[in-house]
Design an enzyme around this catalytic site. Structure first.
Site, PDB file in Angstrom:
ATOM      1  N   GLY A   1       0.808  -1.210   0.000  1.00  0.00           N
ATOM      2  CA  GLY A   1       0.000   0.000   0.000  1.00  0.00           C
ATOM      3  C   GLY A   1       0.844   1.264   0.000  1.00  0.00           C
ATOM      4  O   GLY A   1       0.658   2.154  -0.808  1.00  0.00           O
TER       5      GLY A   1
ATOM      6  N   LYS B   1       7.904   1.227  18.825  1.00  0.00           N
ATOM      7  CA  LYS B   1       7.853   2.519  18.143  1.00  0.00           C
ATOM      8  C   LYS B   1       7.315   2.349  16.723  1.00  0.00           C
ATOM      9  O   LYS B   1       6.270   2.858  16.379  1.00  0.00           O
ATOM     10  CB  LYS B   1       9.232   3.190  18.113  1.00  0.00           C
ATOM     11  CG  LYS B   1       9.665   3.782  19.448  1.00  0.00           C
ATOM     12  CD  LYS B   1      10.963   4.559  19.295  1.00  0.00           C
ATOM     13  CE  LYS B   1      11.362   5.242  20.593  1.00  0.00           C
ATOM     14  NZ  LYS B   1      12.634   5.999  20.447  1.00  0.00           N
TER      15      LYS B   1
ATOM     16  N   GLY C   1       0.651   1.488  12.945  1.00  0.00           N
ATOM     17  CA  GLY C   1      -0.280   0.378  12.941  1.00  0.00           C
ATOM     18  C   GLY C   1      -0.022  -0.637  14.036  1.00  0.00           C
ATOM     19  O   GLY C   1      -0.826  -0.814  14.959  1.00  0.00           O
TER      20      GLY C   1
ATOM     21  N   ILE D   1      -0.404  -4.860   5.349  1.00  0.00           N
ATOM     22  CA  ILE D   1      -0.158  -4.479   3.954  1.00  0.00           C
ATOM     23  C   ILE D   1       1.145  -5.082   3.427  1.00  0.00           C
ATOM     24  O   ILE D   1       1.733  -4.569   2.472  1.00  0.00           O
ATOM     25  CB  ILE D   1      -0.172  -2.952   3.788  1.00  0.00           C
ATOM     26  CG1 ILE D   1       0.859  -2.280   4.700  1.00  0.00           C
ATOM     27  CG2 ILE D   1      -1.555  -2.399   4.060  1.00  0.00           C
ATOM     28  CD1 ILE D   1       0.975  -0.773   4.489  1.00  0.00           C
ATOM     29  N   GLY D   2       1.560  -6.169   4.068  1.00  0.00           N
ATOM     30  CA  GLY D   2       2.781  -6.841   3.666  1.00  0.00           C
ATOM     31  C   GLY D   2       3.896  -6.718   4.679  1.00  0.00           C
ATOM     32  O   GLY D   2       4.991  -7.242   4.479  1.00  0.00           O
TER      33      GLY D   2
ATOM     34  N   GLY E   1       8.082   0.756   9.886  1.00  0.00           N
ATOM     35  CA  GLY E   1       7.594   0.739   8.515  1.00  0.00           C
ATOM     36  C   GLY E   1       8.209   1.786   7.606  1.00  0.00           C
ATOM     37  O   GLY E   1       8.346   1.562   6.406  1.00  0.00           O
ATOM     38  N   GLU E   2       8.589   2.945   8.157  1.00  0.00           N
ATOM     39  CA  GLU E   2       9.015   4.052   7.292  1.00  0.00           C
ATOM     40  C   GLU E   2      10.415   4.566   7.563  1.00  0.00           C
ATOM     41  O   GLU E   2      11.022   5.200   6.700  1.00  0.00           O
ATOM     42  CB  GLU E   2       7.984   5.185   7.411  1.00  0.00           C
ATOM     43  CG  GLU E   2       6.655   4.762   6.796  1.00  0.00           C
ATOM     44  CD  GLU E   2       5.488   5.660   7.174  1.00  0.00           C
ATOM     45  OE1 GLU E   2       5.130   6.517   6.358  1.00  0.00           O
ATOM     46  OE2 GLU E   2       4.934   5.471   8.262  1.00  0.00           O
TER      47      GLU E   2
ATOM     48  N   ASN F   1       9.275  -8.747  15.928  1.00  0.00           N
ATOM     49  CA  ASN F   1       9.678  -9.913  15.147  1.00  0.00           C
ATOM     50  C   ASN F   1      10.898  -9.530  14.313  1.00  0.00           C
ATOM     51  O   ASN F   1      10.770  -8.874  13.274  1.00  0.00           O
ATOM     52  CB  ASN F   1       8.537 -10.378  14.242  1.00  0.00           C
ATOM     53  CG  ASN F   1       8.865 -11.658  13.481  1.00  0.00           C
ATOM     54  OD1 ASN F   1       9.977 -12.166  13.553  1.00  0.00           O
ATOM     55  ND2 ASN F   1       7.894 -12.174  12.748  1.00  0.00           N
TER      56      ASN F   1
END
Length: 716
Positions: free
Chosen positions: A245, A666, A514, A471-472, A669-670, A597
């Site tokens: 996404g 925290k 998320g 979203i993966g 993802g980005e 993870n």
């Protein structure tokens, strides 16, 4: 009647250990079905028709000829489509993008604007009819060119204040021994996830159901309910598996048009965007233009900092790419000014894209910091560490934790930074010039209110229901581990169900919030459920279910600067005869909270860094000024890093649990993309002595800026 409770075979410590994805087998065997492949009886197919002009109005549309074609059921357009309510503020605190509110009038504000939906019995029939639909336009002059001196630019807030200022910038610059005053640009970039946008809408017993690929089922549910003037309980959105996404999978034209057609035809209707349509309808990262001014003492200590960022938005919807925001977190100075400006052009609306603001903003500020280090004769890492703020440079708030220095120290050790010759253009490997560069990274660590349902089943297992979206990223697996630890059971006894608005409100998969938000809700529910089970409660056949809501807990949090941080390192090889740039190795060390993870977290960080390579060297969507459309709007014309472009990329982290989060999370993802492009650009300077302030660093730009004698020259 079962009396099963948590049972004696309890375990601890799933969080922090590597686990393969719980849905991994389903994905590799094809059992996991995505939005565009779930079967429905009596399914019809819609195909969007997009405008071929950049600005104007629809004069006429020859629908009669199309309606007579084989299999065609209807043609929706501005003359017959339902009226929609767009006068509301959505879940994210912003109004809906009118691109999603399709077929409401005859205006065309950009090339690729949706003007009709052709619905037929098969996708092939719908496509053939859509391509045959004749639309006549009255055209108007258009402007699609973003430039730093555009007279239409104005300050815009977005999700942060447009401008911040303290101190006397002019005086700070005048008193500085060293000044950097440069401009930087990044191009238009697109998400290009593997799975296209797809949605199927149907009415079931008076209730609207949408099977979708999105980043938040309750988000899309709320938007559709408001737009179609429905009660939210009358709308169900399901989105179980999503093939990427990166910020673009919110409410779009395909969901809304599918709902319109299903309402008209009284049967399920599926609309799937083509890859080319995604380049017009799915959002993108705006091109940006930056001016950075830094003033410092001879030792590199900042006295003055200014970062001004400009992005484009559409003429009908304001979206801000807050590139100057990263400077508000990373570096302080007595005189400090930042500004985010936008200009309205005849282009599609930009949207959120992995690290919105931080990705392009970090390129500008981190290359400028490297230039300052060069001019001061200070090591780039030491210059950054010498400007570490004690509190938020703009907010004045304390940091929940700030382990950037630990990232740089560990990264420098592992990368071999101490052996680096600071002089540019002196290392060679045959025809290749070699260089190394570094950059800092930060991204916000927030959380959104979420609810979760947790059931103790009669057979001793547990079921989590939460409207999360994987979203993966591996969120489904991470939540399984979090729930297992919170319940003190083995992960095999936990089943996590996600992606259904019927599970209740939950934070979207976005902003690196998320997993943190959903884990908080699951942990709260687990605590209550364990209390009930500890009392020896008998578990009935239907199980025992508790519901959590983190709204109050999040509202009680003290105000702090909460961020993930990182240090990026890159080594490049540059062939000045061909202009080719190769990234030989990259290392990222991050302080990103407790890692749930390690297997999937490392994948996320490496993926972001690879995207940084792509941003630095490849990605660039170019618009034709005559047509207003893109050249090559597909994966053949839009270049991204391939396997051949990615050699040795490693990511790791330092210990950095968030003390205010129940799990210590925290977000990862980005943060991986932030600073990555700057590290590559700084390495190219170190290899060649030429500064590249405009991305991507294409071969022609390398060739047009020949290596200077002695190095150190300014370039493209």
């Amino acid at each position: 009647m079962s009396t099963a409770t948590t049972g004696p075979a309890t375990v601890k410590g799933a969080v922090g250990t590597s686990h393969t994805r719980v849905e991994g087998r389903d994905k590799v065997t094809g059992a996991a079905r995505y939005a565009g492949e779930i079967p429905f009886a009596d399914l019809a197919h819609g195909w969007l028709v997009l405008s071929t002009v950049a600005r104007g109005r629809i004069r006429s549309m020859d629908t009669d000829a199309v309606l007579g074609m084989p299999g065609v059921l209807t043609v929706l357009h501005h003359g017959n489509a339902p009226r929609l309510d767009t006068d509301y503020i959505g879940m994210l605190g912003i109004p809906p993008d009118p691109t999603a509110a399709v077929f409401q009038d005859e205006r065309v504000p950009h090339a690729g604007w949706p003007v009709a939906l052709v619905v037929a019995e098969t996708p092939e029939q719908a496509r053939e009819a859509a391509e045959a639909l004749a639309v006549t336009y009255d055209t108007e002059p258009h402007d699609i060119a973003l430039r730093a001196d555009h007279p239409g630019a104005y300050p815009a807030d977005g999700h942060m204040p447009a401008e911040t200022e303290k101190g006397d910038l002019a005086a700070g610059l005048a008193a500085s021994a060293v000044v950097v005053d440069e401009e930087y640009t990044t191009p238009e970039e697109h998400h290009s996830m593997m799975e296209p946008h797809a949605a199927t809408a149907r009415w079931d017993g008076g209730r609207l159901e949408v099977v979708d690929s999105n980043q938040g089922a309750t988000w899309v549910q709320g938007e559709l309910a408001k737009m179609f003037s429905l009660d939210e309980s009358a709308v169900r959105v399901r989105s179980e598996h999503i093939g990427g996404g990166f910020g673009s999978k919110g409410l779009r034209a395909h969901q809304v048009s599918a709902v319109m057609a299903a309402t008209l035809l009284h049967r399920p209707v599926r609309v799937v965007m083509t890859r080319r349509q995604m380049f017009s309808l799915a959002g993108y990262r705006s091109p940006t233009a930056h001016r950075v001014r830094l003033g410092a003492d001879a030792d590199g200590r900042l006295r003055a900092l200014e970062h001004r960022s400009l992005n484009q938005t559409s003429t009908f919807y304001e979206f801000v790419e807050p590139g100057a925001g990263v400077a508000r977190v990373m570096y302080d100075a007595e005189a400090h000014r930042t500004a985010n400006h936008v200009v309205r052009l005849d282009v599609p609306s930009p949207t959120f894209m992995r690290a919105p603001g931080e990705a392009p903003g970090s390129f500008a500020i981190e290359v400028a910091l490297d230039e300052l280090a060069e001019r001061c004769g200070v090591d780039p890492i030491e210059l950054r560490l010498g400007n570490e703020p004690d509190v938020g440079p703009v907010s004045g708030l304390p940091f929940s934790s700030r382990n950037l220095a630990a990232c740089f120290r560990e990264g420098a050790r592992r990368f071999g930074w101490a052996e680096r010759d600071p002089r540019p253009g002196v290392r060679r490997d045959g025809r290749w010039l070699l260089g190394t560069g570094t950059a800092a990274a930060s991204f916000g660590a927030g959380a959104g209110p979420s609810t979760a349902l947790l059931t103790a089943e009669a057979d001793g297992t547990f079921t989590v229901r939460i409207a999360a979206a994987d979203i993966g990223t591996g969120a489904r697996t991470a939540l399984t581990l979090v729930a297992a630890d919170a319940l003190e059971v083995a992960p095999e006894r936990v089943r996590v169900r996600i992606g259904d608005s019927d599970f209740g409100p939950a934070m979207i998969a976005g902003g690196s919030m998320g997993t943190r938000s959903w884990a908080w809700a699951i942990t709260a529910a687990a605590g209550e459920l364990r209390e009930r089970l500890a009392l020896g409660t008998t578990v009935p056949p239907e199980g025992i279910t508790v519901r959590s809501d983190t709204t109050e807990a999040l509202g009680a949090l003290a105000q702090k600067e909460r961020h993930s941080f990182g240090a990026q390192f890159a080594e490049v090889a540059v062939d000045t005869a061909t202009g080719e740039v190769r990234v030989r190795r990259m290392l990222g060390i991050f302080a990103a909270g407790r890692i749930v993870n390690p297997l999937t977290a490392r994948n996320q960080l490496v993926g972001g860094m690879v995207w940084g390579i792509s941003m630095a060297l490849h990605e660039e969507a170019v618009r034709d000024r005559v047509s207003g459309g893109l050249y090559g709007p597909d994966l053949a014309g839009y270049h991204v890093a391939s396997h051949a472009d990615v050699q040795d990329v490693q990511a790791d982290w330092v210990d950095d649990p968030d003390p205010d989060d129940p799990v210590g999370i925290k977000g990862v993802g980005e943060i991986g993309i932030v600073g990555a492009a700057a590290a590559v650009a700084n390495a190219v300077w170190h290899a060649t002595g030429v500064r590249h302030r405009n991305l991507p660093i294409r071969p022609d730009r390398v060739l047009s800026a020949p290596v200077p004698d002695g190095g150190g020259a300014d370039g493209a």
